[in-house]
Design an enzyme around this catalytic site. Structure first.
Site, short mmCIF file in Angstrom:
data_model
loop_
_atom_site.label_atom_id
_atom_site.label_comp_id
_atom_site.label_asym_id
_atom_site.label_seq_id
_atom_site.Cartn_x
_atom_site.Cartn_y
_atom_site.Cartn_z
N HIS A 194 -18.55 2.90 -0.19
CA HIS A 194 -18.94 2.42 1.14
C HIS A 194 -19.74 1.14 1.06
CE1 HIS A 194 -18.43 6.76 2.83
NE2 HIS A 194 -17.28 6.12 2.72
N PRO A 236 -27.20 22.40 -2.13
CA PRO A 236 -27.92 23.62 -1.74
C PRO A 236 -27.17 24.41 -0.65
CG PRO A 236 -29.16 21.66 -1.07
CD PRO A 236 -27.96 21.20 -1.83
N CYS A 255 -21.43 -13.24 5.63
CA CYS A 255 -21.26 -13.93 6.91
C CYS A 255 -19.95 -13.48 7.57
CB CYS A 255 -21.21 -15.45 6.70
SG CYS A 255 -20.88 -16.32 8.26
N CYS A 263 -17.77 -17.11 7.97
CA CYS A 263 -17.18 -17.88 6.85
C CYS A 263 -17.11 -17.08 5.56
CB CYS A 263 -18.00 -19.17 6.64
SG CYS A 263 -19.60 -18.87 5.87
N1 APR Z 1 -29.54 17.96 -3.35
C1 APR Z 1 -28.18 17.95 -3.22
N2 APR Z 1 -27.55 17.94 -2.02
C2 APR Z 1 -28.33 17.97 -0.92
C3 APR Z 1 -29.74 17.99 -0.97
C4 APR Z 1 -30.35 17.98 -2.26
N3 APR Z 1 -31.68 18.01 -2.41
N4 APR Z 1 -30.22 18.03 0.31
C5 APR Z 1 -29.15 18.01 1.13
N5 APR Z 1 -28.01 17.99 0.40
C6 APR Z 1 -26.61 17.98 0.85
C7 APR Z 1 -26.39 18.59 2.23
O1 APR Z 1 -26.22 20.01 2.11
C8 APR Z 1 -25.09 17.90 2.66
O2 APR Z 1 -23.96 18.62 2.19
O3 APR Z 1 -26.23 16.64 0.99
C9 APR Z 1 -25.16 16.55 1.92
C10 APR Z 1 -25.42 15.38 2.86
O4 APR Z 1 -24.31 15.27 3.71
P1 APR Z 1 -24.17 13.99 4.65
O5 APR Z 1 -25.47 13.71 5.31
O6 APR Z 1 -22.94 14.21 5.49
O7 APR Z 1 -23.95 12.79 3.63
P2 APR Z 1 -22.58 12.30 3.02
O8 APR Z 1 -21.66 13.47 2.72
O9 APR Z 1 -22.91 11.40 1.89
O10 APR Z 1 -21.95 11.43 4.23
C11 APR Z 1 -20.77 10.70 3.95
O11 APR Z 1 -20.95 9.68 6.13
O12 APR Z 1 -22.32 8.74 7.72
C12 APR Z 1 -21.38 8.45 6.74
O13 APR Z 1 -21.11 6.50 5.49
C13 APR Z 1 -21.96 7.59 5.65
O14 APR Z 1 -21.62 7.72 3.25
C14 APR Z 1 -21.92 8.48 4.42
C15 APR Z 1 -20.78 9.42 4.74
#
Ligand code: APR
Length: 244
Positions: A118, A214, A126, A129
């Site tokens: 991502h 988790p 920019c 350009c």
């Molecule tokens: N250790 C491991 N995992 C964890 C922890 C932790 N301490 N705390 C939370 N999580 C997990 C949550 O259970 C959840 O499954 O991390 C995950 C976070 O999920 P999202 O917030 O959806 O993040 P992500 O999956 O990276 O989102 C993907 O969505 O908004 C877009 O571009 C953005 O890259 C992002 C994409």
């Protein structure tokens, strides 16, 4: 402990490990997730990260980007989970990390081959350009930041909703999944596409899958081993098991 022992066995028997990470791996570095009760999307409307919204409301979009993303970056440090992946690469076990994160923490932990699916928040581009600039606090003092050369609006070099995945990220990911024999997924809901397809593609290519989270996620049904732990806890337990 059973899942940690099983995962350690899979890692010991693999020679081309690939990691796939999401926001959860950086939670213990102080960066909030997007989804879940304390997630960013519970506080902010993600539409400000729609590409069309950014182009029609650059100042409003930039104000949120600055408050939400840049206020965490620079202050966040890699944690034991980022370091665990860097150590596996150093030992010649891990051939690359595919991350959805834009926080640069894998690189700061010492990972060399990092595919930024991502993009990355460390550069501004920019929109007129195409000139690229290193991100500095100074550059976003006035928003929206403008190009020195053509006064076009600068955009962070990370992918907005509705924006295509960088070509080099797609080819880099394919190459890793071609060569990889084990995928370690850490901290992603697996809800955003096309990134969410990576664990499925890995399974289809015959790779084994370890998930560290988790909570169960959209990835869990594809996991051969599900370690229901926080990233740093699992990393420490695996390091001990692997005597890293
Ligand atoms: N250790 C491991 N995992 C964890 C922890 C932790 N301490 N705390 C939370 N999580 C997990 C949550 O259970 C959840 O499954 O991390 C995950 C976070 O999920 P999202 O917030 O959806 O993040 P992500 O999956 O990276 O989102 C993907 O969505 O908004 C877009 O571009 C953005 O890259 C992002 C994409």
């Amino acid at each position: 402990m059973g899942s940690v022992k099983k995962a350690a066995e899979l890692i010991k028997n693999s020679s081309n490990v690939v990691a796939f990470t999401g926001a959860g791996i950086s939670v213990e570095s102080g960066i909030p997730t997007f989804r879940g009760e304390n997630g960013l999307w519970a506080k902010f409307d993600p539409s400000f990260l729609e590409l069309s919204f950014f182009y029609s409301n650059p100042e409003k979009s930039w104000r949120l980007i600055k408050d939400i993303f840049y206020e965490y970056f620079g202050k966040a440090n890699p944690n034991e989970a980022h370091s665990f992946l860097a150590k596996l690469e150093e030992k010649g076990k891990l051939i690359g990390v595919i991350t959805q994160n834009i926080d640069n923490l894998h690189q700061e932990a010492g990972s060399k081959n990092v595919i930024e699916y991502h993009g990355n928040s460390k550069y501004l581009v920019c929109t007129k350009c195409g000139a690229r600039y290193d991100f500095t606090e100074e550059r976003i003092k006035d928003i929206p930041p403008l190009c020195d050369k053509c006064k076009g609006v600068l955009k962070p070099d990370f992918i907005f909703f509705g924006e295509g995945i960088p070509y080099e990220a797609i080819t880099g990911t394919e190459a890793l999944l071609e060569k990889g024999d084990l995928l370690i997924v850490i901290g992603t809901t697996g809800e955003v596409y096309p990134a969410g397809l990576i664990p499925i593609e890995a399974k289809n290519k015959g790779m084994q899958v370890i998930e560290i989270n988790p909570q169960p996620s959209k990835v869990t049904p594809y996991a051969d081993v599900f370690i229901q732990m926080k990233a740093t806890e699992a990393a420490k337990a695996l390091e001990k098991e692997l005597e890293l």
